[in-house]
Design a protein around this motif. Structure first.
Motif, PDB file in Angstrom:
ATOM      1  N   ILE A 295    -112.318 138.178 -50.144  1.00 23.93           N
ATOM      2  CA  ILE A 295    -112.389 137.306 -48.972  1.00 23.93           C
ATOM      3  C   ILE A 295    -112.916 138.115 -47.791  1.00 23.93           C
ATOM      4  O   ILE A 295    -112.397 139.203 -47.520  1.00 23.93           O
ATOM      5  N   PRO A 296    -113.982 137.679 -47.107  1.00 28.36           N
ATOM      6  CA  PRO A 296    -114.508 136.311 -47.047  1.00 28.36           C
ATOM      7  C   PRO A 296    -115.641 136.002 -48.020  1.00 28.36           C
ATOM      8  O   PRO A 296    -116.159 134.880 -47.983  1.00 28.36           O
ATOM      9  N   TRP A 297    -116.069 136.939 -48.842  1.00 29.56           N
ATOM     10  CA  TRP A 297    -117.213 136.668 -49.724  1.00 29.56           C
ATOM     11  C   TRP A 297    -116.978 135.447 -50.602  1.00 29.56           C
ATOM     12  O   TRP A 297    -117.931 134.767 -50.974  1.00 29.56           O
TER      13      TRP A 297
ATOM     14  N   SER B  45    -108.995 141.972 -49.714  1.00 28.78           N
ATOM     15  CA  SER B  45    -109.293 141.745 -48.302  1.00 28.78           C
ATOM     16  C   SER B  45    -110.559 142.502 -47.901  1.00 28.78           C
ATOM     17  O   SER B  45    -111.050 143.364 -48.635  1.00 28.78           O
ATOM     18  N   ASN B  46    -111.087 142.171 -46.715  1.00 30.10           N
ATOM     19  CA  ASN B  46    -112.304 142.815 -46.220  1.00 30.10           C
ATOM     20  C   ASN B  46    -112.167 143.027 -44.713  1.00 30.10           C
ATOM     21  O   ASN B  46    -112.251 142.076 -43.935  1.00 30.10           O
TER      22      ASN B  46
ATOM     23  N   ASN C 127    -122.543 131.097 -55.334  1.00 28.81           N
ATOM     24  CA  ASN C 127    -121.263 130.742 -54.730  1.00 28.81           C
ATOM     25  C   ASN C 127    -120.135 131.180 -55.664  1.00 28.81           C
ATOM     26  O   ASN C 127    -120.386 131.574 -56.815  1.00 28.81           O
ATOM     27  N   PRO C 128    -118.893 131.126 -55.194  1.00 23.29           N
ATOM     28  CA  PRO C 128    -117.785 131.575 -56.042  1.00 23.29           C
ATOM     29  C   PRO C 128    -117.642 130.811 -57.345  1.00 23.29           C
ATOM     30  O   PRO C 128    -117.206 131.387 -58.359  1.00 23.29           O
ATOM     31  N   PHE C 129    -118.001 129.539 -57.358  1.00 23.24           N
ATOM     32  CA  PHE C 129    -117.895 128.762 -58.598  1.00 23.24           C
ATOM     33  C   PHE C 129    -118.839 129.315 -59.664  1.00 23.24           C
ATOM     34  O   PHE C 129    -118.468 129.446 -60.837  1.00 23.24           O
ATOM     35  N   GLU C 130    -120.055 129.646 -59.256  1.00 23.44           N
ATOM     36  CA  GLU C 130    -121.010 130.208 -60.215  1.00 23.44           C
ATOM     37  C   GLU C 130    -120.610 131.629 -60.628  1.00 23.44           C
ATOM     38  O   GLU C 130    -120.829 132.022 -61.784  1.00 23.44           O
TER      39      GLU C 130
END
Length: 387
Positions: A66-68, A93-94, A41-44
Motif C-alpha cells: 500500500i499504496p501500490w 506499508s510504504n 492493477n492489483p486484480f491482474e
C-alpha cells in the motif's frame, strides 16, 4: 540419496508467499522497463500470481503493498484472489515515496510528518482487517547521510514511540513484522540497519511483534544462517523475504547467486523448528527487471523447494556424531553430500503425484496464458513500483 516418504510429506508443508510488486514493471535506478502483458492493477497482479501457484502448488498467498495496491473495495479483491485459488497475505506499508519523508517517516523530528506515517500504517491495518491478512510488514528508508545530520538516539526514541502506537492498533490475531536493511537510501546510518536493532525494537513491543529477514539486506560476507538460528532461538523470526544478491539489495531470483547459501539458510530453519511453522512465513521479494514476471516467480519458488529438499536430506544423526567427535571433515561431508544430491527428478515425480506439472516452467510456457495477457492488456497504465 533419494527423497523418502518422510521428506515427501515434509515438502507438502511448504508455502511461499509472492509479492504483488513482482508482477509489475521494475528496473534500475535509471529506468523502469516495460514489458507486454504487465498487470495494470492489483486484480491482474493477483491473477498472475495465481498462475505460479497453479503450476507449482507452492504459492498460495499474495502480499500487498500500500499504496501500490489500493483498490476501492478490498472485499472484491479478496474474493478475486479466492476465485483464483489463492489468498491475500501480508500487507506492506510504504513510507519512502512521499516528499514529506525526505528526512524520515516514523523517525522524523516533525510531529506532523511522524503522525502522517503512523496514520498510513493505521490505513494498512484497516486493509488487513478487510483482506483477512495477519501480518503488517514495515520496512523503513529512514536514516541520515551525514554525521551530525540528526541525533541517532533521538531517532531511535521516536521510532520506538511510533512503533508502539502502530502496535497498539493491530488486532489480537495480527502481527507487526519489522524488516531491517543495513544501508540504502540512507548511507551514513539507517534507523533499522540490522537484526539486532529490529529485535530490540520488536522485543520491547511484545509477543506479536517479530523480525523479517530479507536475504539481500546484509553486508557482504555476513553469515545469514547464524542470524536465522539466533532469531529462531529467541522466538522472533517472523518471516523471510527471499531473493539473491551479488552486491547489495539486488532482488534477483532466489538461489541465482549462491544456491549453497540458500541451502544453509533453509537447513537452519528446519533445525530451528521454523519449517512448516505458520509463525515463520516464507516470502519472496523480487523485482524482475529483465526476465518475464511469472516465469521468474516460478523459477524462484522451485529453487526454494529444491533447496528445502536438499536440506531435508541432511543425515542429522551422522552430522551430530561428527560434531561430537570434532570430526570437521566428516561433518562437512554430510552437508556437502546432501547439497550435491540432484533432487530434480524426484521433485518432478513428486509434483506429478500431486497432479501438478512435472516441469512447471515448461507447463507455463505452453499454457498460452502469457500470449493471452499480452493480447488483452493493451491500454491503461502498467503497474510498477513508482521509481
Amino acid at each position: 540419496m533419494s527423497l523418502t516418504d518422510r521428506i515427501r510429506s515434509e515438502l507438502a508443508l511448504q508455502a511461499i508467499e509472492l509479492p504483488s510488486w513482482a508482477f509489475g514493471n521494475s528496473g534500475t535506478r535509471f529506468r523502469v522497463f516495460g514489458t507486454p502483458g504487465t498487470a495494470r492493477n492489483p486484480f491482474e497482479k493477483v491473477s498472475d500470481a495465481a498462475q505460479v501457484h497453479k503450476h507449482t502448488g507452492l504459492a498460495p498467498t499474495v502480499a500487498l503493498h500500500i499504496p501500490w495496491d489500493r483498490v476501492e473495495n478490498y472485499g472484491d479483491l479478496r474474493k478475486h484472489a479466492e476465485d483464483n485459488g489463492v489468498r491475500l497475505g501480508t500487507v506492506n506499508s510504504n513510507t519512502f515515496q512521499d516528499d514529506d519523508y525526505k528526512f524520515g517517516s516514523v523517525t522524523h523530528s516533525d510531529d506532523r510528518i511522524r503522525q502522517k506515517a503512523i496514520d498510513h500504517h493505521f490505513e494498512c491495518i484497516d486493509v488487513m482487517n478487510e483482506t483477512g491478512s495477519r501480518d503488517l510488514k514495515i520496512w523503513l528508508a529512514d536514516g541520515t547521510n551525514y554525521p551530525g545530520q540528526d541525533s541517532m538516539r533521538a531517532r531511535q526514541d521516536r521510532l520506538a514511540d511510533s512503533l508502539q502506537k502502530i502496535y497498539e492498533r493491530i488486532g489480537e490475531g495480527q502481527r507487526l513484522v519489522l524488516e531491517y536493511k543495513f544501508f540504502e537510501p540512507a548511507f551514513y546510518h539507517t534507523d533499522v540497519p540490522d537484526w539486532g536493532t529490529s529485535y530490540v525494537q520488536t522485543a520491547a513491543l511484545g509477543d506479536r511483534a517479530v523480525v523479517c529477514l530479507d536475504t539481500g539486506h546484509h553486508a557482504p560476507g555476513t553469515n545469514i544462517e547464524f542470524i536465522v538460528m539466533q532469531l529462531l532461538r529467541l522466538g522472533k523470526l517472523g518471516s523471510f523475504d527471499f531473493n539473491s544478491r551479488f552486491y547489495a539489495d539486488d532482488d534477483l531470483i532466489v538461489g541465482a547467486a549462491d544456491p549453497f547459501q540458500l541451502f544453509r539458510i533453509v537447513f537452519e530453519v528446519i533445525q530451528g523448528g521454523g519449517y512448516g511453522n505458520p509463525e515463520v512465513a516464507f516470502m519472496l521479494d523480487q523485482c524482475h527487471n529483465l526476465e518475464a514476471k511469472i516465469p521468474g516467480q516460478i523459477r524462484s519458488v522451485l529453487n526454494v523447494q529444491e533447496a528445502t529438499a536438499k536440506a531435508l536430506l541432511v543425515d542429522t544423526a551422522a552430522l551430530e556424531a561428527a560434531q561430537r567427535a570434532n570430526d570437521v571433515l566428516a561433518a562437512n561431508a554430510v552437508f556437502m553430500d546432501a547439497f550435491n544430491t540432484d533432487v530434480r527428478a524426484d521433485l518432478a515425480a513428486w509434483r506429478e503425484s500431486r497432479g501438478l506439472p512435472a516441469d512447471p516452467m515448461a507447463a507455463y510456457k505452453t499454457s498460452g496464458y502469457q500470449e493471452t495477457i499480452e493480447a488483452e492488456r493493451v491500454g491503461g497504465v502498467p503497474a510498477g513500483w513508482g521509481a
